[in-house]
Structures are given as structure tokens and as C-alpha cells.
Enzyme design. Structure first.
Site, PDB file in Angstrom:
ATOM      1  N   CYS A 217       0.837  -1.205   0.000  1.00  0.00           N
ATOM      2  CA  CYS A 217       0.000   0.000   0.000  1.00  0.00           C
ATOM      3  C   CYS A 217       0.875   1.260   0.000  1.00  0.00           C
ATOM      4  O   CYS A 217       1.705   1.436   0.879  1.00  0.00           O
ATOM      5  CB  CYS A 217      -0.919  -0.004   1.226  1.00  0.00           C
ATOM      6  SG  CYS A 217      -1.851   1.521   1.370  1.00  0.00           S
TER       7      CYS A 217
ATOM      8  N   CYS B 242       0.338   3.568   3.340  1.00  0.00           N
ATOM      9  CA  CYS B 242       0.776   3.192   4.675  1.00  0.00           C
ATOM     10  C   CYS B 242       2.102   3.899   4.973  1.00  0.00           C
ATOM     11  O   CYS B 242       2.831   4.264   4.053  1.00  0.00           O
ATOM     12  CB  CYS B 242       0.966   1.672   4.758  1.00  0.00           C
ATOM     13  SG  CYS B 242      -0.586   0.770   5.044  1.00  0.00           S
TER      14      CYS B 242
ATOM     15  N   HIS C 207      -4.227   1.110   8.020  1.00  0.00           N
ATOM     16  CA  HIS C 207      -4.691   0.638   6.710  1.00  0.00           C
ATOM     17  C   HIS C 207      -6.107   0.065   6.767  1.00  0.00           C
ATOM     18  O   HIS C 207      -6.892   0.200   5.826  1.00  0.00           O
ATOM     19  CB  HIS C 207      -3.714  -0.423   6.190  1.00  0.00           C
ATOM     20  CG  HIS C 207      -4.053  -0.945   4.824  1.00  0.00           C
ATOM     21  ND1 HIS C 207      -3.584  -0.353   3.670  1.00  0.00           N
ATOM     22  CD2 HIS C 207      -4.830  -1.982   4.420  1.00  0.00           C
ATOM     23  CE1 HIS C 207      -4.045  -1.015   2.612  1.00  0.00           C
ATOM     24  NE2 HIS C 207      -4.810  -2.002   3.039  1.00  0.00           N
TER      25      HIS C 207
ATOM     26  N   ASN D  24     -14.067   8.916  -1.781  1.00  0.00           N
ATOM     27  CA  ASN D  24     -14.747   7.751  -2.343  1.00  0.00           C
ATOM     28  C   ASN D  24     -14.438   6.591  -1.421  1.00  0.00           C
ATOM     29  O   ASN D  24     -13.276   6.360  -1.111  1.00  0.00           O
ATOM     30  CB  ASN D  24     -14.199   7.409  -3.728  1.00  0.00           C
ATOM     31  CG  ASN D  24     -14.391   8.538  -4.723  1.00  0.00           C
ATOM     32  OD1 ASN D  24     -15.368   9.266  -4.664  1.00  0.00           O
ATOM     33  ND2 ASN D  24     -13.453   8.681  -5.640  1.00  0.00           N
TER      34      ASN D  24
ATOM     35  N   HIS E 164      -6.687   1.760   1.450  1.00  0.00           N
ATOM     36  CA  HIS E 164      -6.303   2.594   2.594  1.00  0.00           C
ATOM     37  C   HIS E 164      -7.262   3.797   2.720  1.00  0.00           C
ATOM     38  O   HIS E 164      -7.563   4.437   1.716  1.00  0.00           O
ATOM     39  CB  HIS E 164      -4.864   3.081   2.405  1.00  0.00           C
ATOM     40  CG  HIS E 164      -4.255   3.618   3.640  1.00  0.00           C
ATOM     41  ND1 HIS E 164      -3.277   2.941   4.346  1.00  0.00           N
ATOM     42  CD2 HIS E 164      -4.505   4.755   4.329  1.00  0.00           C
ATOM     43  CE1 HIS E 164      -2.944   3.663   5.410  1.00  0.00           C
ATOM     44  NE2 HIS E 164      -3.686   4.768   5.423  1.00  0.00           N
TER      45      HIS E 164
ATOM     46  N   HIS F 210      -8.643   7.098   2.636  1.00  0.00           N
ATOM     47  CA  HIS F 210      -8.105   8.357   2.128  1.00  0.00           C
ATOM     48  C   HIS F 210      -9.177   9.103   1.337  1.00  0.00           C
ATOM     49  O   HIS F 210     -10.175   8.525   0.926  1.00  0.00           O
ATOM     50  CB  HIS F 210      -6.899   8.103   1.215  1.00  0.00           C
ATOM     51  CG  HIS F 210      -7.256   7.488  -0.111  1.00  0.00           C
ATOM     52  ND1 HIS F 210      -7.618   6.159  -0.243  1.00  0.00           N
ATOM     53  CD2 HIS F 210      -7.324   8.008  -1.361  1.00  0.00           C
ATOM     54  CE1 HIS F 210      -7.884   5.898  -1.523  1.00  0.00           C
ATOM     55  NE2 HIS F 210      -7.719   7.005  -2.223  1.00  0.00           N
TER      56      HIS F 210
ATOM     57  N   GLN G 100      -9.534  12.912  -1.300  1.00  0.00           N
ATOM     58  CA  GLN G 100      -8.776  13.695  -2.263  1.00  0.00           C
ATOM     59  C   GLN G 100      -9.213  15.153  -2.221  1.00  0.00           C
ATOM     60  O   GLN G 100     -10.317  15.463  -1.764  1.00  0.00           O
ATOM     61  CB  GLN G 100      -8.993  13.141  -3.677  1.00  0.00           C
ATOM     62  CG  GLN G 100      -8.572  11.679  -3.808  1.00  0.00           C
ATOM     63  CD  GLN G 100      -8.796  11.150  -5.212  1.00  0.00           C
ATOM     64  OE1 GLN G 100      -8.164  11.617  -6.148  1.00  0.00           O
ATOM     65  NE2 GLN G 100      -9.694  10.193  -5.361  1.00  0.00           N
TER      66      GLN G 100
HETATM   67 ZN    ZN Z   1      -2.308   1.274   3.648  1.00  0.00          ZN
END
Ligand code: ZN
Length: 472
Positions: A127, A130, A193, A233, A244, A246, A248
Site C-alpha cells: 500500500c 501506509c 490501513h 470515495n 487505505h 483516504h 482527495q
Molecule cells: Zn495502507
């Protein structure tokens, strides 16, 4: 009011004290931020840097190996050094995208062919979001972080905003086009994660709010940027390529179609009534709740703790002291909620401390309700969702209201809503779930006792595996 975010060197953000309303976060230009990061790194200023007060948000600006900016956000003083060098041998990516205007609708379309090479569903141990560890370097050089923001390596929009007239006025009205200038950032909500935004605690959710605020202040100050769009999203059903947690941030060089329509509607409403569209909208929805409930709502006891606070046909899901969440009258999606601060502000930077303080509880509550919609007690079926933050574009701060539009494409535990002929073909939505029913459901799942995910009791599933299981 103190700046929302303070640089880890102990200095307030570049424009932190310059905001006339006192709400400005750090909003230096890209250039200053990058150089500040470099010096912080060199002098280990980040490590020693402290703005002192517990609970305040600090940021540490650094640079990745290919020159992209990386910013760490921490509540209080970072527990470990943040300005760790990126040791990867990265070549700079030269993104080239362009924006083209649809002559029939006026909508701008971004064409970014270089994005085909981007990372696609990497295994969890590779990932890129991470923290780095020995033998495996990621986009985040530090061994741990709270919230980290960096420039996307495969951005849809890139380049120094304002270096070109955007979008350019061309002589050929049928083929308006321009360089895809702007900025695309990735916001890593947590180093964990397997977590989801809904698993964060309130202090951490507040940190994300501060990061959004800081990015809004900084990016909207760049020349050529028309709107700063923060979004998340979640779920493979939405098309997420990295599990992971997250979101934007896009700094757009144009006003996107949905915003353009809102600007038009708000102007017409103002002309017809003399009032602001969003003010009246929020007031009307709140009026549907028994006035006693809303009036007595407070930080400790928001209306919405009990579904019986609401009339059957109310579309309000949560009525806080400073925020109101409701299913819109003409909802497009099976479950769609709009969240507004009760006091209209144009973007994140306009929120006052009381509104910021209440936000984490309200927002986490909403996300957790979404996650309870489709489970059956035995199985948690997390809702894939899009969380879209609408902020006023440059020049429209007087009428447009900051608000969240949160919606899921899931209709039932086993069924997804696809955008097909009417939606994709004509932009005419057909919704199978009545908004008033959706609001009732979202109120009812507010109290499901076992499903509250806290960091201590978070179920050991990622959104993606859960979603995949659900689809089998
Ligand atoms: Zn991750």
C-alpha cells in the site's frame, strides 16, 4: 481567533494572521510552503517544532523525492519526527492533461491519458499510503502519521495554476480547450490501513477537518483556481483503487457542472425572493422537526438521539446545535444526506470554533449510520459512499453555501444502484427509495447498539473485503 493550523516550526501558517475574518488557515503559496518544508527538514525544526497547546493542529511541510509536496497534520506536537527524507529513486512524472468544453452543455471535461499507468488495487503489503517501514518505502516516508496530504503522482490536473489563462478563450467556440492546470492531492485520513473514516475518534476527525480547511485556504489562493473540492470515495463499488482510508482534494481551474447549476438556481431564487436559497432550504428542513427538539439540541443532547423526536415525514436525520443533516427533497440516490452548518459559510475557512468543535460528532454519527443501513446484525455490510464537499467557487462566496453531499450507491444489502440509461444518458435520476423513508431509516439506525465502530472495537474488516464478500 487563532489560526486553524500552525506550522510545526512554531510559526503560524503563512497567512494565518492575515485572514480578515480571523478564520484563515495557513495559506501560503506552493512556493513558500515547499521552501518552509525544506528548511524545517534541514534544521530538524519539525522534530523540535512545537506550537505548544495540546489539541492544536500543526503541520509539517516536506517534499517527496520527485519534488511533490507532502504535508503532515498533527494534533498537538508530532510524537516523532515528521520531516523524514523520501529515499525512493523516483523520476518526476510529467502529467499532461487538458480540459475541453462540451459545446452543447458547457461542461468541462478533463482528459488525462497519463493516468492509465496509475497504481491499481495493490496488495495490502504494498500500500503506497501506509507509513514507510524498513524495506518497504511508500508515499509517506515517516514511520507513522496522523493525517498526511501529498500531491497525487498521477494527477488529473497538474502544473502551476495560473501559468496559463484557464480556461482560455479561443476563437473557435466549438472546440474550447486548455491545459489541465490545477492540483490533485491525496489526503490520508489515518496510518491504519484497515480503518475507515467512521472508525476515527472525534479528535482525529477534527484533525481531518483542519487539514481540509488548510488545503482550502492554500489552494484557493493559487491563481487560476476556481474551486477547491474535497471528497472521499469509499468502497470498491465506487471504483476505489486503494483500500487505505483516504480522500482527495482537487483544485479545479473551472466551475464544475453541478456547482454551475447551483449558482444559477441561487441567483434565480435571490431574484424571486430576495433571500438566499441555502438559508431557506436549511431553515425549511429544520422547521419540519418539532421545534422543541431542535431548540433543545445541544452538544450533549442533539435532537436525533431519539427517532421519536421527529414527525414521520421529516427528512431531517440529525439536528445539532450548529449542523443539520437531512435527506434532500429530491434525493437522487437511494440514501443521500446533505449536511449544512446552520450558519451559512462559503467554505471550510469560514467555520467558527463552535462549528468545528461539533462537526466530528455529527459527521462520524452520519457515517456510522450509513454503515448500519445494510447489515443484519450478524454481518456488517459497509455502505460504499461518496462524500462530496461543496464549497463556493471564487467570486460566488456571497451566495453559495458550504455543504456536504453524502450518498451511497447501495440500495439493499445485495443490490447496487447503477447509473444507466436515464441517469448516464440523460442526467435524469430515478430513485427507488422515497427520501422520507430513507430519512426514517437513517434515524432508526442511529441507536443500533452493537454497530458503533470505535477504534477499540473496530471490526476486523476493511471496506474492500467487506464489499467483496457482500458481492459474492
Ligand atoms: Zn495502507
Amino acid at each position: 481567533m487563532a489560526p486553524t493550523v500552525t506550522d510545526a516550526t512554531g510559526q503560524p501558517g503563512a497567512n494565518g494572521s492575515a485572514g480578515a475574518s480571523g478564520t484563515a488557515a495557513a495559506s501560503g503559496t506552493t512556493g513558500t510552503a515547499a521552501s518552509a518544508g525544506a528548511s524545517a527538514q534541514a534544521g530538524a525544526g519539525a522534530q523540535a517544532g512545537t506550537s505548544g497547546q495540546a489539541g492544536a493542529t500543526t503541520r509539517t511541510v516536506t517534499e517527496l523525492a520527485d519534488g511533490r509536496e507532502l504535508i503532515y497534520y498533527d494534533r498537538g506536537t508530532p510524537p516523532t519526527a515528521r520531516a523524514v527524507a523520501d529515499l525512493r529513486p523516483l523520476d518526476a512524472v510529467a502529467p499532461s492533461s487538458e480540459v475541453r468544453q462540451d459545446p452543447m452543455t458547457g461542461a468541462w471535461v478533463t482528459v488525462a491519458a497519463h493516468r492509465q499507468a496509475r497504481t491499481y488495487h495493490p496488495p495490502a503489503d504494498e500500500c503506497p499510503l501506509c507509513p514507510s517501514r524498513e524495506g518497504r518505502l511508500s508515499e509517506i516516508p515517516a514511520g507513522d502519521y496522523q493525517v498526511a496530504v501529498f500531491e497525487n503522482r498521477f494527477p488529473s490536473l497538474a502544473g502551476e495554476p495560473g501559468t496559463h489563462p484557464v480556461p482560455p478563450a479561443l476563437d473557435d467556440p466549438l472546440h474550447s480547450r486548455g491545459p489541465g492546470i490545477g492540483r490533485c492531492e491525496v489526503v490520508c485520513f489515518t496510518a491504519d490501513h484497515d480503518a475507515s473514516f467512521a472508525d476515527l475518534d472525534e479528535d482525529h476527525a477534527r484533525l481531518v477537518l483542519d487539514a481540509w480547511t488548510d488545503r482550502t485556504a492554500e489552494l484557493s489562493a493559487l491563481p487560476g483556481v476556481r474551486q477547491v473540492y474535497c471528497f472521499e470515495n469509499r468502497g470498491t463499488e465506487i471504483g476505489v483503487t486503494l483500500a487505505h482510508p483516504h480522500g482527495q482534494v482537487y483544485a479545479l481551474p473551472f466551475v464544475p457542472p453541478r456547482t454551475a447549476k447551483m449558482i444559477d438556481r441561487a441567483a434565480r431564487y435571490r431574484a424571486a425572493t430576495g433571500r438566499n436559497l441555502f438559508d431557506d432550504l436549511v431553515a425549511a428542513e429544520r422547521a419540519s422537526v418539532g421545534s422543541g427538539s431542535v431548540a433543545s439540541a445541544s452538544a450533549d443532547s442533539p435532537a436525533g438521539n431519539s427517532p421519536s423526536d421527529y414527525p414521520e415525514d421529516s427528512r431531517v436525520v440529525l439536528a445539532g446545535e450548529h449542523w443539520t443533516a437531512f435527506v434532500p427533497f429530491a434525493a437522487r440516490w437511494p440514501y443521500e444526506v446533505h449536511l449544512f452548518p446552520n450558519r451559512r459559510v462559503s467554505d471550510f475557512t469560514g467555520l467558527n470554533e463552535d462549528e468545528r468543535a461539533e462537526f466530528p460528532r455529527i459527521y462520524l454519527d452520519l457515517l456510522r449510520r450509513f454503515d448500519r443501513l445494510f447489515g443484519d446484525g450478524e454481518r456488517q455490510v459497509r455502505a460504499p459512499y461518496i462524500a462530496a464537499w461543496h464549497q463556493a467557487p471564487a467570486g460566488h462566496e456571497d451566495e453559495l453555501a458550504l455543504h456536504l453531499e453524502l450518498f451511497t450507491v447501495r440500495r439493499t444489502a445485495d443490490k447496487l444502484k447503477y447509473l444507466a440509461g436515464t441517469e448516464s444518458g440523460m442526467e435524469a435520476f430515478m430513485n427507488d427509495v422515497a427520501p422520507e423513508f430513507a430519512a426514517r431509516r437513517l434515524r432508526e439506525v442511529g441507536q443500533a447498539p452493537a454497530a458503533v465502530s470505535t477504534p477499540e472495537t473496530a471490526p476486523d474488516t476493511t471496506p474492500d473485503t467487506t464489499a467483496e464478500e457482500a458481492q459474492r
